[in-house]
Design an enzyme around this catalytic site. Structure first.
Site, PDB file in Angstrom:
ATOM      1  N   ASP A 119      41.150  35.946  40.666  1.00  0.00           N
ATOM      2  CA  ASP A 119      40.240  34.829  40.938  1.00  0.00           C
ATOM      3  C   ASP A 119      41.098  33.597  41.259  1.00  0.00           C
ATOM      4  O   ASP A 119      41.597  33.459  42.367  1.00  0.00           O
ATOM      5  CB  ASP A 119      39.352  34.673  39.690  1.00  0.00           C
ATOM      6  CG  ASP A 119      38.278  33.615  39.798  1.00  0.00           C
ATOM      7  OD1 ASP A 119      38.103  33.039  40.875  1.00  0.00           O
ATOM      8  OD2 ASP A 119      37.587  33.352  38.798  1.00  0.00           O
ATOM      9  N   LYS A 148      39.373  37.229  45.224  1.00  0.00           N
ATOM     10  CA  LYS A 148      38.529  36.135  45.723  1.00  0.00           C
ATOM     11  C   LYS A 148      39.434  35.134  46.436  1.00  0.00           C
ATOM     12  O   LYS A 148      39.952  34.206  45.806  1.00  0.00           O
ATOM     13  CB  LYS A 148      37.825  35.429  44.555  1.00  0.00           C
ATOM     14  CG  LYS A 148      36.836  36.290  43.793  1.00  0.00           C
ATOM     15  CD  LYS A 148      36.161  35.447  42.712  1.00  0.00           C
ATOM     16  CE  LYS A 148      35.277  36.254  41.820  1.00  0.00           C
ATOM     17  NZ  LYS A 148      34.777  35.499  40.658  1.00  0.00           N
ATOM     18  N   ARG A 152      30.691  47.117  32.324  1.00  0.00           N
ATOM     19  CA  ARG A 152      31.903  47.796  32.822  1.00  0.00           C
ATOM     20  C   ARG A 152      31.593  49.189  33.348  1.00  0.00           C
ATOM     21  O   ARG A 152      32.293  49.723  34.203  1.00  0.00           O
ATOM     22  CB  ARG A 152      32.948  47.918  31.703  1.00  0.00           C
ATOM     23  CG  ARG A 152      33.488  46.603  31.188  1.00  0.00           C
ATOM     24  CD  ARG A 152      34.693  46.844  30.280  1.00  0.00           C
ATOM     25  NE  ARG A 152      35.043  45.679  29.487  1.00  0.00           N
ATOM     26  CZ  ARG A 152      35.773  44.658  29.902  1.00  0.00           C
ATOM     27  NH1 ARG A 152      36.241  44.637  31.125  1.00  0.00           N
ATOM     28  NH2 ARG A 152      36.054  43.639  29.106  1.00  0.00           N
TER      29      ARG A 152
END
Ligand code: 5GP
Length: 179
Positions: A106, A134, A168
Site C-alpha cells: 500500500d 496499490k 482471509r
C-alpha cells in the site's frame, strides 16, 4: 458470490478467483526463469501472505525454500505508517537470494522496514513479490519487482487479506462497498 458483511463493513466481488490464479501463474513463471540455479529463499510476510506463498510455491519448479516473518504495522482500514518489529527470521540469509512475499503493498512503509531489516543480514539480493500493489498509494522508491495485480486505492479482502481477522478465506478479491 454477492455482497459479504465482515464486522461493520460490506464488501463486493472485485477480482475473480480465476484472475488471481492467472496472475500468480505469471509471477511464478518469471521466478522460475529468473531464479533457475539460484535456490532462492522466499520470505512470506504473515499473516496475509500465507495464501500467496502457498499458491506461488506450488507453481515453482526451481529449487527454493520458504520461511515466514511477521511485522506488526496495520490496524483497521488505513495504514498507520508505523512498523514495529520483524519477528521470526531464523534462517541465515547472508549470501542468499531472497524474495520477499507480500500480500499487498500500500504506502510501502512495511516493505521499507523489511528491506532495511533484511539488509542488516547481508543477503546476496532481495527482490519483492506482491500479490496486490496499490501504485497510487505507494510512497517509496523501492521497486516492487513482481506484482501479480495492480489495484486502485480501495480497501480489499480475500485471498489471505482480512478486515480485523475476517475474510482471509474468501476466494478472489473483494473490495469495500461504496456507501
Ligand atoms: P503499507 O505498509 O504498504 O502501507 O501496508 C502494508 C500492509 O497494510 C499490508 O501488509 C496489509 O496488512 C495492510 N493493508 C494495506 N492495504 C490493505 C487493504 O486494502 N486490505 C487489507 N486487508 N490490508 C491492507
Amino acid at each position: 458470490m454477492s455482497r459479504v458483511r465482515l464486522h461493520d463493513l460490506d464488501f463486493v466481488p472485485f477480482i475473480p478467483e480465476g484472475e488471481v490464479a492467472a496472475a500468480i501463474d505469471r509471477v511464478a513463471a518469471r521466478l522460475n526463469t529468473d531464479y533457475t540455479g539460484w535456490r532462492p529463499l522466499l520470505i512470506g510476510v504473515l499473516n496475509g501472505a500465507f495464501f500467496f506463498a502457498a499458491e506461488l510455491m506450488k507453481r515453482l519448479t526451481i529449487e527454493c525454500e520458504v520461511t515466514f516473518v511477521k511485522v506488526a504495522s496495520y490496524h483497521g482500514t488505513r495504514s498507520t505508517g508505523k512498523v514495529s518489529e520483524l519477528i521470526g527470521l531464523s534462517e541465515r540469509i547472508e549470501g542468499r537470494h531472497v524474495v520477499v512475499l507480500e500480500d499487498i503493498v500500500d504506502t510501502g512503509s512495511t516493505i521499507r522496514y523489511i528491506m532495511d531489516a533484511l539488509a542488516e543480514h547481508h543477503p546476496a539480493s532481495v527482490r519483492i513479490a506482491a500479490l496486490l500493489f496499490k501504485p497510487d498509494a505507494y510512497k517509496q522508491e523501492i521497486p516492487i519487482d513482481f506484482v501479480a495485480l495492480n489495484i486502485p486505492n480501495a480497501f480489499v479482502v480475500g485471498s489471505g487479506l482480512d478486515h480485523d481477522g475476517l475474510g482471509r478465506n474468501l476466494p478472489g478479491i473483494l473490495k469495500i462497498a461504496e456507501p
